[in-house]
Write an enzyme that holds these catalytic residues in place. Structure first.
Site, short mmCIF file in Angstrom:
data_model
loop_
_atom_site.label_atom_id
_atom_site.label_comp_id
_atom_site.label_asym_id
_atom_site.label_seq_id
_atom_site.Cartn_x
_atom_site.Cartn_y
_atom_site.Cartn_z
N THR A 138 11.09 9.57 11.49
CA THR A 138 10.54 8.17 11.45
C THR A 138 9.13 7.96 11.14
O THR A 138 8.53 6.93 10.87
CB THR A 138 11.04 7.58 12.66
N ALA A 139 8.15 9.05 11.56
CA ALA A 139 6.79 8.89 11.57
C ALA A 139 6.41 9.48 10.34
O ALA A 139 5.19 9.50 9.81
CB ALA A 139 6.35 9.54 12.82
N GLY A 140 7.00 10.47 9.40
CA GLY A 140 6.77 11.11 8.22
C GLY A 140 5.94 12.20 8.35
O GLY A 140 5.85 12.92 9.14
N HIS A 182 0.66 -1.24 0.01
CA HIS A 182 0.05 0.09 0.02
C HIS A 182 0.91 1.02 -0.13
O HIS A 182 1.78 1.10 0.74
CB HIS A 182 -1.00 -0.04 1.20
N HIS A 206 8.70 14.02 9.64
CA HIS A 206 9.20 13.58 11.01
C HIS A 206 10.06 12.61 10.48
O HIS A 206 9.82 11.78 9.53
CB HIS A 206 8.13 12.86 11.87
N GLY A 245 2.79 22.49 10.84
CA GLY A 245 4.10 21.83 11.01
C GLY A 245 5.04 22.56 9.98
O GLY A 245 4.78 23.55 9.29
N ARG A 263 8.32 22.48 7.05
CA ARG A 263 8.65 21.90 5.71
C ARG A 263 9.47 20.87 5.84
O ARG A 263 10.46 20.48 5.10
CB ARG A 263 9.10 22.85 4.97
#
Length: 298
Positions: free
Chosen positions: A170-172, A82, A168, A163, A165
């Site tokens: 590891t969390a994107g 996915h 994150h 947020g 530009r």
């Protein structure tokens, strides 16, 4: 009367059941939330959770769950069939009872802001919550996936709604929005040729000249030795399940391929199923009011 909203968060983890249980815990542990289902898929490496409850309870639980997913899922090593851009990939809010779409949009903004403030995960608002035309469609936002977000977010037109530009580490990135009920529908083909699924997907999705309100793409399910045409039906009243299913069967014949079956991911409106019952049984004048359970819910 209590206001009820549905939330269907999608997480980029479908293999580690221990992690999935922790992510689902904030919903399961809230007695005011109806936990309708948790559907992990190892091939997609994705889990879809479906819940219904009062807005305040849902907001609190989903934010807590996002925090857990942010800690447990590292998108640098996550792989699956996915498309995805974040540990918590998408969070839709759907009006169910005494809720307006405007109220769902407001919930999405509240949650989006909290996700950035607490976890430093950038958020895009999508669908009815979108702040620009290029952000209405989730596939447009997700294009480039996690790996491409670092460069994408530098573009002027892709500044996050909440947020900085930069994704994150590891969390994107996460998408949050209000939308009407959609049906996540997958059709199984008896072939391992992903190109056939690609061509059939192209023939039915709206962006390639197919049916309006249909998003579709291919997926390889290696464990079962098949491929899928995977889709979202964004308006089942305008393009019902049976019409899309029959079109895929017809297109598959061009390649000498059969349809093995199908699956629905997450919850589905009763009316969407009754439309297909009416079609396949050739029922004359069939209405949803003839379903006993529907009357009991009134």
């Amino acid at each position: 009367m209590k206001k009820l909203v549905q939330c269907v968060p999608n997480y980029s983890e479908g293999k580690d059941l221990e992690k999935i249980e922790k992510i689902a815990a904030p919903f399961k542990n809230n007695k005011n939330i109806k936990f309708m289902g948790c559907e992990p898929d190892a091939d997609y490496n994705r889990t879809v959770i479906t819940v219904i409850g009062e807005p305040e309870d849902i907001v609190a639980a989903v934010v807590e769950s996002v925090g857990i997913a942010t800690e447990l899922i590292d998108m640098n090593v996550q792989k699956g069939e996915h498309l995805r851009m974040g540990a918590t990939d998408v969070i839709p809010f759907i009006p169910i009872k005494d809720m307006t779409m405007a109220e769902c949009v407001e919930l999405s903004k509240i949650v989006g802001e909290k996700i950035w403030e607490r976890f430093k995960v950038p958020v895009f608002l999508y669908e009815e919550s979108a702040t620009a035309p290029n952000r209405v469609s989730l596939p447009s936002i997700r294009k480039g996936e996690f790996e491409g977000m670092k460069e994408k977010l530098k573009l002027e037109e892709w500044k996050p709604d909440f947020g900085e530009r930069a994704p994150h580490q590891t969390a994107g990135v996460t998408a949050v929005g209000g939308r009407m009920p959609l049906i996540a529908f997958n059709i199984n083909l008896d072939t391992t040729d992903i190109n056939i699924a690609k061509e059939i997907s192209k023939s039915i999705r709206f962006s390639s000249g197919g049916f309006r309100f249909i998003q579709a793409g291919p997926a390889e399910i290696k464990e079962k030795g098949i491929v899928q045409v995977t889709m979202n039906i964004k308006d089942y009243k305008k393009n019902p399940i049976y019409r899309v299913f029959e079109t895929v069967k017809m297109e598959a014949k061009r390649y000498g391929v059969n349809v093995l079956g199908s699956e629905i991911i997450g919850a589905v409106p009763m009316e969407a199923l009754s439309d297909s019952i009416e079609y396949y049984l050739g029922l004359d004048g069939f209405k949803i009011d003839k379903i006993i359970e529907n009357e009991l819910l009134k």
